[in-house]
Motif scaffolding. Structure first.
Motif, PDB file in Angstrom:
ATOM      1  N   SER A 127       0.682  -1.351   0.169  1.00 47.04           N
ATOM      2  CA  SER A 127       0.011  -0.159   0.005  1.00 47.04           C
ATOM      3  C   SER A 127       0.839   1.238   0.146  1.00 47.04           C
ATOM      4  CB  SER A 127      -1.061   0.004   1.192  1.00 47.04           C
ATOM      5  OG  SER A 127      -0.118  -0.299   2.540  1.00 47.04           O
ATOM      6  N   PRO A 128       0.483   2.449  -0.499  1.00 49.34           N
ATOM      7  CA  PRO A 128       1.155   3.598  -0.780  1.00 49.34           C
ATOM      8  C   PRO A 128       1.425   4.418   0.529  1.00 49.34           C
ATOM      9  CG  PRO A 128      -0.832   4.070  -1.609  1.00 49.34           C
ATOM     10  CD  PRO A 128      -1.054   2.425  -1.163  1.00 49.34           C
ATOM     11  N   LEU A 162       9.189  14.102   7.394  1.00 42.60           N
ATOM     12  CA  LEU A 162       8.627  13.839   6.296  1.00 42.60           C
ATOM     13  C   LEU A 162       7.051  13.356   6.788  1.00 42.60           C
ATOM     14  CD1 LEU A 162       8.476  13.309   3.123  1.00 42.60           C
ATOM     15  CD2 LEU A 162       8.891  10.757   3.561  1.00 42.60           C
ATOM     16  N   ALA A 163       6.217  14.297   6.034  1.00 45.83           N
ATOM     17  CA  ALA A 163       4.708  14.143   6.479  1.00 45.83           C
ATOM     18  C   ALA A 163       4.044  13.230   5.192  1.00 45.83           C
ATOM     19  CB  ALA A 163       4.113  15.613   6.250  1.00 45.83           C
ATOM     20  N   LEU A 164       3.164  12.354   5.878  1.00 45.80           N
ATOM     21  CA  LEU A 164       2.352  11.595   4.964  1.00 45.80           C
ATOM     22  C   LEU A 164       0.914  11.856   5.521  1.00 45.80           C
ATOM     23  CD1 LEU A 164       5.122   9.883   5.609  1.00 45.80           C
ATOM     24  CD2 LEU A 164       3.889   7.989   4.451  1.00 45.80           C
ATOM     25  N   ALA A 165      -0.085  11.645   4.248  1.00 44.71           N
ATOM     26  CA  ALA A 165      -1.466  11.630   4.601  1.00 44.71           C
ATOM     27  C   ALA A 165      -1.894  10.189   4.640  1.00 44.71           C
ATOM     28  CB  ALA A 165      -2.200  12.280   3.705  1.00 44.71           C
ATOM     29  N   GLY A 211      17.540   9.745  12.970  1.00 44.29           N
ATOM     30  CA  GLY A 211      17.453  11.248  13.100  1.00 44.29           C
ATOM     31  C   GLY A 211      16.152  11.811  12.376  1.00 44.29           C
ATOM     32  N   SER A 212      15.538  10.965  11.641  1.00 48.13           N
ATOM     33  CA  SER A 212      14.673  11.601  10.770  1.00 48.13           C
ATOM     34  C   SER A 212      13.064  11.107  11.366  1.00 48.13           C
ATOM     35  CB  SER A 212      14.580  11.263   9.512  1.00 48.13           C
ATOM     36  OG  SER A 212      15.781  11.537   8.891  1.00 48.13           O
ATOM     37  N   THR A 213      11.947  11.836  11.369  1.00 48.94           N
ATOM     38  CA  THR A 213      10.762  11.339  11.755  1.00 48.94           C
ATOM     39  C   THR A 213       9.714  11.422  10.605  1.00 48.94           C
ATOM     40  OG1 THR A 213      11.328  12.293  14.093  1.00 48.94           O
ATOM     41  CG2 THR A 213       8.964  11.691  13.401  1.00 48.94           C
ATOM     42  N   LEU A 214       8.676  10.307  10.664  1.00 47.62           N
ATOM     43  CA  LEU A 214       7.612  10.323   9.845  1.00 47.62           C
ATOM     44  C   LEU A 214       6.530  10.914  10.636  1.00 47.62           C
ATOM     45  CD1 LEU A 214       7.911   6.652   7.993  1.00 47.62           C
ATOM     46  CD2 LEU A 214       8.951   9.026   7.319  1.00 47.62           C
ATOM     47  N   VAL A 215       5.868  11.796   9.990  1.00 47.98           N
ATOM     48  CA  VAL A 215       4.419  12.338  10.851  1.00 47.98           C
ATOM     49  C   VAL A 215       3.198  11.813   9.803  1.00 47.98           C
ATOM     50  CG1 VAL A 215       3.232  14.365  11.495  1.00 47.98           C
ATOM     51  CG2 VAL A 215       5.762  14.266  11.256  1.00 47.98           C
ATOM     52  N   LEU A 216       2.475  11.011  10.453  1.00 47.75           N
ATOM     53  CA  LEU A 216       1.514  10.274   9.756  1.00 47.75           C
ATOM     54  C   LEU A 216       0.181  10.897  10.208  1.00 47.75           C
ATOM     55  CD1 LEU A 216       2.419   6.609  10.219  1.00 47.75           C
ATOM     56  CD2 LEU A 216       3.099   7.897   8.561  1.00 47.75           C
ATOM     57  N   SER A 217      -0.628  11.543   9.501  1.00 46.82           N
ATOM     58  CA  SER A 217      -1.685  12.131   9.651  1.00 46.82           C
ATOM     59  C   SER A 217      -2.950  11.585   9.011  1.00 46.82           C
ATOM     60  CB  SER A 217      -1.545  13.589   9.378  1.00 46.82           C
ATOM     61  OG  SER A 217      -0.688  14.251  10.057  1.00 46.82           O
ATOM     62  N   SER A 218      -3.908  11.614   9.833  1.00 43.76           N
ATOM     63  CA  SER A 218      -5.464  11.221   8.954  1.00 43.76           C
ATOM     64  C   SER A 218      -6.597  12.050   9.504  1.00 43.76           C
ATOM     65  CB  SER A 218      -5.632   9.654   9.367  1.00 43.76           C
ATOM     66  OG  SER A 218      -6.098   9.579  10.770  1.00 43.76           O
ATOM     67  N   GLY A 239      -4.832  10.593  -2.505  1.00 45.62           N
ATOM     68  CA  GLY A 239      -4.699   9.563  -2.085  1.00 45.62           C
ATOM     69  C   GLY A 239      -3.324   9.301  -0.876  1.00 45.62           C
ATOM     70  N   ASP A 240      -3.339   8.160  -0.467  1.00 51.14           N
ATOM     71  CA  ASP A 240      -2.359   7.767   0.826  1.00 51.14           C
ATOM     72  C   ASP A 240      -0.898   8.285   0.194  1.00 51.14           C
ATOM     73  OD1 ASP A 240      -3.536   5.814   3.307  1.00 51.14           O
ATOM     74  OD2 ASP A 240      -4.639   6.604   1.716  1.00 51.14           O
ATOM     75  N   GLY A 241       0.034   8.694   1.188  1.00 57.24           N
ATOM     76  CA  GLY A 241       1.494   8.910   0.923  1.00 57.24           C
ATOM     77  C   GLY A 241       1.969   9.784   1.204  1.00 57.24           C
ATOM     78  N   PRO A 242       3.352  10.340   1.145  1.00 54.47           N
ATOM     79  CA  PRO A 242       4.147  11.607   1.353  1.00 54.47           C
ATOM     80  C   PRO A 242       3.776  12.858   0.596  1.00 54.47           C
ATOM     81  CG  PRO A 242       5.527   9.985   0.164  1.00 54.47           C
ATOM     82  CD  PRO A 242       4.240   9.491   0.296  1.00 54.47           C
ATOM     83  N   TYR A 243       3.749  13.938   1.410  1.00 54.07           N
ATOM     84  CA  TYR A 243       3.425  15.065   0.470  1.00 54.07           C
ATOM     85  C   TYR A 243       4.454  16.297   0.838  1.00 54.07           C
ATOM     86  CZ  TYR A 243       0.770  16.418   4.561  1.00 54.07           C
ATOM     87  OH  TYR A 243       0.497  16.759   6.141  1.00 54.07           O
ATOM     88  N   ALA A 244       5.041  16.390   1.818  1.00 53.42           N
ATOM     89  CA  ALA A 244       5.871  17.572   2.414  1.00 53.42           C
ATOM     90  C   ALA A 244       6.793  16.938   3.365  1.00 53.42           C
ATOM     91  CB  ALA A 244       5.004  18.450   3.220  1.00 53.42           C
ATOM     92  N   LEU A 245       7.985  17.795   3.480  1.00 57.44           N
ATOM     93  CA  LEU A 245       9.044  17.562   4.451  1.00 57.44           C
ATOM     94  C   LEU A 245       9.569  18.792   4.810  1.00 57.44           C
ATOM     95  CD1 LEU A 245      12.116  17.990   2.569  1.00 57.44           C
ATOM     96  CD2 LEU A 245      11.026  16.319   1.338  1.00 57.44           C
ATOM     97  N   VAL A 246      10.470  18.443   6.024  1.00 61.44           N
ATOM     98  CA  VAL A 246      11.321  19.615   6.721  1.00 61.44           C
ATOM     99  C   VAL A 246      12.533  19.358   6.676  1.00 61.44           C
ATOM    100  CG1 VAL A 246      11.613  20.678   8.623  1.00 61.44           C
ATOM    101  CG2 VAL A 246       9.193  20.415   8.178  1.00 61.44           C
ATOM    102  N   LEU A 247      13.486  20.096   6.258  1.00 59.74           N
ATOM    103  CA  LEU A 247      15.007  19.982   6.009  1.00 59.74           C
ATOM    104  C   LEU A 247      15.535  20.305   7.374  1.00 59.74           C
ATOM    105  CD1 LEU A 247      15.728  20.456   2.326  1.00 59.74           C
ATOM    106  CD2 LEU A 247      15.618  18.165   3.762  1.00 59.74           C
TER     107      LEU A 247
END
Length: 285
Positions: A127-128, A162-165, A211-218, A239-247
């Protein structure tokens, strides 16, 4: 070895234009080369923390490829991301033992502009909302340049988040637990619990990858796009998946998010805070 963030895939129409724009934004862009058997070529933006952007484009249409389909349907931007396993085959087997079936290992490779042939193995998720795996068969330093290639005029040092919806946060978290397993040792991965944000529309959870974090939101049940929920609207359109990031960047500078036209659709922000120490991950509540 715990899985870590390997790279973020940004699909674009014109690789040369993208290289020029990312260079103008202060990134040190390295030409990657061509993928044998495919019509793709790429360039890399490699960070000091070992993660990188893959800027990928197609020389000819490839309607059988998911990333190409996403590029045509959604336009340029973030389409995927990968985690780095010590062994793709072993990680696939361990995930299967926890109830998650990945498609792989699948052989892949690239020919660099200097003629060097790189080889790796990937595994694709069901799944994506999940990343794919990308494990090296040739030394990773051949695929991911080191040294001065990781130094950027704009001061960027790595991927903070990295943000994912996702549509179903609880189901997604169950898949991440099956993929990542139990945390162990320094820099371990950790899947946090679900938190509902004030306002009643969003639920989120954090997945720590070194050192990186995935932020999962629904969106919470019963609160959809008809109520002006931007997250629900994003899910409906993309649809589901990554859409934005912070460097992560030099703390001495404060910079605005670059224009989406220059990032070719990738939503990028900069965080001036220094990198956290690599201690065992903890979840605060």
């Amino acid at each position: 070895m715990p899985l870590s963030l390997d790279h973020i895939v940004i699909a674009v129409h014109d690789l040369e234009a993208t290289i020029a724009d990312y260079t103008a934004l202060g990134f040190n862009v390295q030409r990657g080369g061509d993928h044998p058997g495919r019509s793709t070529h790429n360039a890399l933006v490699v960070f000091a923390d070992g993660s990188y952007f893959e800027l990928i484009a197609w020389k000819t249409p490839a309607p059988e490829e998911r990333w190409w389909q996403l590029l045509q349907r959604r336009g340029e931007g973030i389409v995927d991301f990968a985690l780095l396993p010590a062994s793709t085959a072993q990680t696939v087997a361990e995930a299967a033992g926890r109830g998650l079936a990945l498609d792989g290992p699948l052989d892949g490779g690239r020919v660099r502009p200097d003629g060097e042939h790189l080889r790796w193995q990937t595994a694709r998720p069901p799944s994506p909302d999940l990343p794919f795996l990308c494990g090296d068969l040739t030394p990773r330093a051949l695929r991911v340049p080191e040294g001065e290639a990781r130094v950027h005029p704009n001061g960027t040092t790595g991927v903070a988040s990295l943000a994912l919806a996702v549509r179903d946060l609880d189901a997604t978290l169950a898949r991440y637990r099956a993929l990542l397993g139990a945390p162990e040792g320094e820099g371990a991965t950790q899947v946090g619990g679900v938190v509902s944000l004030p306002g009643g529309r969003t639920r989120l959870a954090l997945v720590t990858l070194g050192g990186s974090t995935l932020v999962l939101s629904s969106s919470r049940a019963g609160r959809g796009a008809e109520e002006g929920d931007a997250l629900a609207q994003r899910l409906a359109l993309r649809g589901d998946g990554p859409y934005a990031l912070v460097l992560r960047a030099d703390a001495s500078e404060d910079r605005a998010a670059p224009d989406l036209a220059l990032t070719h659709g990738a939503s990028i922000e900069f965080d001036g805070f220094p990198a956290p120490s690599r201690q065992p991950a903890r979840t605060s509540r």
